[in-house]
Design an enzyme around this catalytic site. Sequence first.
Site, PDB file in Angstrom:
ATOM      1  CE  LYS A 251      39.710 -20.805  60.615  1.00  0.00           C
ATOM      2  NZ  LYS A 251      39.003 -19.930  61.529  1.00  0.00           N
ATOM      3  NE  ARG A 256      43.291 -23.553  69.679  1.00  0.00           N
ATOM      4  CZ  ARG A 256      44.208 -23.774  68.746  1.00  0.00           C
ATOM      5  NH1 ARG A 256      44.419 -22.877  67.807  1.00  0.00           N
ATOM      6  NH2 ARG A 256      44.914 -24.879  68.752  1.00  0.00           N
ATOM      7  CD  GLU A 301      37.043 -21.337  67.609  1.00  0.00           C
ATOM      8  OE1 GLU A 301      38.113 -21.824  68.035  1.00  0.00           O
ATOM      9  OE2 GLU A 301      36.959 -20.182  67.174  1.00  0.00           O
ATOM     10  CG  PHE A 342      39.449 -28.546  67.274  1.00  0.00           C
ATOM     11  CD1 PHE A 342      40.789 -28.521  67.605  1.00  0.00           C
ATOM     12  CD2 PHE A 342      38.699 -27.372  67.396  1.00  0.00           C
ATOM     13  CE1 PHE A 342      41.386 -27.356  68.059  1.00  0.00           C
ATOM     14  CE2 PHE A 342      39.292 -26.201  67.847  1.00  0.00           C
ATOM     15  CZ  PHE A 342      40.640 -26.193  68.182  1.00  0.00           C
ATOM     16  NE  ARG A 419      50.560 -18.171  62.488  1.00  0.00           N
ATOM     17  CZ  ARG A 419      49.307 -18.008  62.885  1.00  0.00           C
ATOM     18  NH1 ARG A 419      48.332 -18.674  62.289  1.00  0.00           N
ATOM     19  NH2 ARG A 419      49.023 -17.185  63.860  1.00  0.00           N
TER      20      ARG A 419
HETATM   21  P1  ATP Z   1      45.182 -18.007  64.297  1.00  0.00           P
HETATM   22  O1  ATP Z   1      44.569 -18.794  65.398  1.00  0.00           O
HETATM   23  O2  ATP Z   1      45.575 -18.876  63.125  1.00  0.00           O
HETATM   24  O3  ATP Z   1      46.277 -17.089  64.733  1.00  0.00           O
HETATM   25  P2  ATP Z   1      42.715 -16.508  64.214  1.00  0.00           P
HETATM   26  O4  ATP Z   1      42.544 -16.577  65.685  1.00  0.00           O
HETATM   27  O5  ATP Z   1      42.455 -15.227  63.519  1.00  0.00           O
HETATM   28  O6  ATP Z   1      44.138 -17.007  63.725  1.00  0.00           O
HETATM   29  P3  ATP Z   1      41.670 -18.040  62.215  1.00  0.00           P
HETATM   30  O7  ATP Z   1      42.739 -17.565  61.316  1.00  0.00           O
HETATM   31  O8  ATP Z   1      40.306 -17.657  61.807  1.00  0.00           O
HETATM   32  O9  ATP Z   1      41.826 -17.586  63.667  1.00  0.00           O
HETATM   33  O10 ATP Z   1      41.796 -19.645  62.370  1.00  0.00           O
HETATM   34  C1  ATP Z   1      42.396 -20.396  63.376  1.00  0.00           C
HETATM   35  C2  ATP Z   1      41.441 -20.662  64.535  1.00  0.00           C
HETATM   36  O11 ATP Z   1      40.289 -21.370  64.093  1.00  0.00           O
HETATM   37  C3  ATP Z   1      41.977 -21.574  65.603  1.00  0.00           C
HETATM   38  O12 ATP Z   1      42.856 -20.911  66.473  1.00  0.00           O
HETATM   39  C4  ATP Z   1      40.708 -22.045  66.300  1.00  0.00           C
HETATM   40  O13 ATP Z   1      40.366 -21.100  67.314  1.00  0.00           O
HETATM   41  C5  ATP Z   1      39.657 -21.946  65.232  1.00  0.00           C
HETATM   42  N1  ATP Z   1      39.032 -23.224  64.825  1.00  0.00           N
HETATM   43  C6  ATP Z   1      37.732 -23.357  64.484  1.00  0.00           C
HETATM   44  N2  ATP Z   1      37.438 -24.604  64.119  1.00  0.00           N
HETATM   45  C7  ATP Z   1      38.583 -25.330  64.245  1.00  0.00           C
HETATM   46  C8  ATP Z   1      38.913 -26.699  64.014  1.00  0.00           C
HETATM   47  N3  ATP Z   1      38.020 -27.578  63.586  1.00  0.00           N
HETATM   48  N4  ATP Z   1      40.194 -27.067  64.236  1.00  0.00           N
HETATM   49  C9  ATP Z   1      41.120 -26.194  64.689  1.00  0.00           C
HETATM   50  N5  ATP Z   1      40.865 -24.878  64.922  1.00  0.00           N
HETATM   51  C10 ATP Z   1      39.605 -24.443  64.697  1.00  0.00           C
END
Ligand code: ATP
Length: 585
Positions: A251, A256, A301, A342, A419
Amino acid sequence: MLFRELVDTYERLEATSSRLEMTEILAEAFRRFDPAEIRMAVYLTQGQLYPDFVPLKLGMADKLALKAIAFASGAGEPLVQELMRKEGDPGLVAYIVFQSKKQTTLFSEPLTLKRAYETLEAIARAEGGGSQEHKVKLLAKLLSDASPSEAKFLSRVITGRMRLGVSTMTIVDALAVAFASKEDRDAVERAFNVSSDLGLVAETLALHGLEGVKGIRVQVNRPLRAMLAERMSSPEEILERMGGRCAFEYKYDGVRLQAHICDGEVRLFSRKLDELTAQFPDVVAGLKRAVHARSAIVEGECVPVDTNTGEFLPFQEVSHRRGRKYGVHEAVEDYPVKLFLFDCILKDGEDLTDKPFLERRAALTSIVVPDETVALSEIRLLSSPAEVQAFFQEAIRDGCEGLMAKSVAENSVYRAGNRGFLWIKYKKEYRSEMTDTVDLVVVGAFAGRGKRRGLYGALLMATYDPATDTFQTVSKLGSGFDDATLAALPEMLANDRLAARHHLVDSKMEADFWFQPRLVLEVRGAEITLSPIHTCCFGAIRPDAGLAIRFPRFTGRFREDKEGRDATTSQEILAMYQAQLKRVE
Ligand code: ATP
């Protein structure tokens, strides 16, 4: 179609705060509207002229709008400005001054929706020398043919203050009810999620019915709404949920990006569907080299890297690249990035959203030749908690935030805009004593005292509850702000100010100021506790208490890539609370 028909609908919408009633009012109106013009009506109801991904936005400066109002009504600028100070809403100002004008003048021919829309469009497009005067003239001309109510909504929409309290999902509900049935809502929502264009969905439904809408597919150069993840706090739970085996990926902690590639051209979009192509010329060039397909939509990402050590840098470094119009070239050199792909959503014209994850991954691997700018995310298929734990440690060692678990089941499709548990995030913060950061939306503020006199002393922060479409308070946030940010907050929130609590905000506290739930801040707290005064997940643990974040601190990061409804959900806070309890036990 007359503009009045739309404005009558707005007046009725304004008089209610019930989502059900709003749906009924809108559905009834959509059935009456001319199908050929319903697109314009839907965009205006959203407070815009086009779908989100089109950069041209409404948002005329108040000053100019007030000038036009003064000119068209003959009320004079001093009076209009005084009314603005009192009412704080150009719409009400227009309504008042046009009301008094009404008695003395006769209307010319009634305003059509087409004319109203096209004039707003011309105002938004006007740029360059003399454009400000031109905008004022265009608006004044339109207003002088408007009724007081029409002038009210025109003045609101042009200044970016539509705020009917109608959410996108309420419009989706209403469209389903108007042209199909409640049960077909999911098909309508899917069409919106893959096209990000509610106007298109409405027009297709009105002209071709449900079958037409089912035919709306993903298309290159039209960004789709991002698929989102749930969170869980242990490999055991995740594996159980995923049926014993699933894919795990690093992750990455960055920005994104959704890349649309067609005949050698590349366009980049953010999670909020803003176009970022110009800010990342290096990524564009990298994708041109690395992706071998006639057309493709790939997602990844984008992470800042130290080119000397190859290590990842804090995600904040990428923000130097966003929102830049000038100095892009220097920024590319100073803040190099790497894109980790990804997902593959479309390949050579074929929409892959209905394919299971591993098929999409295979499609991605088949078209990408990785290099130093574009890479594939690290991935492993795992089935034991010990293996997951080891992979998690590798991810942390390599500078990542944790792992993303991805279902490999038959139904592991790309669920745009949703989600769900097909993707589950597992982050390092769960393993440490600290809780994870959360993204909370500002819904209110308290007047500052002492050193903060004249500024906001603390902000009232909320989570989002998708089940009820409400914002639930979870914290009073006063620390972590530097002086400059504190001083800038009133200005940043000026356009969001409301006279009373927003009807979707669920609060037991009386704030001194209320806001439209829009601005999202990243917050780190020490722990989550039960609280009788906060409404987040009220009653979920104890009947007389909600959840609250203790000792919250602003991390310094404004989540400009998020909107109010993208804030951390109340259910996520509940899951974090439960995970925290398990650790203590
Ligand atoms: P969310 O996107 O779930 O609303 P957020 O922007 O705070 O929350 P996180 O909760 O940290 O982000 O985790 C989700 C995000 O992680 C994804 O939207 C994407 O941008 C990122 N991400 C990083 N690596 C990956 C991966 N391998 N697959 C999918 N998403 C990834």
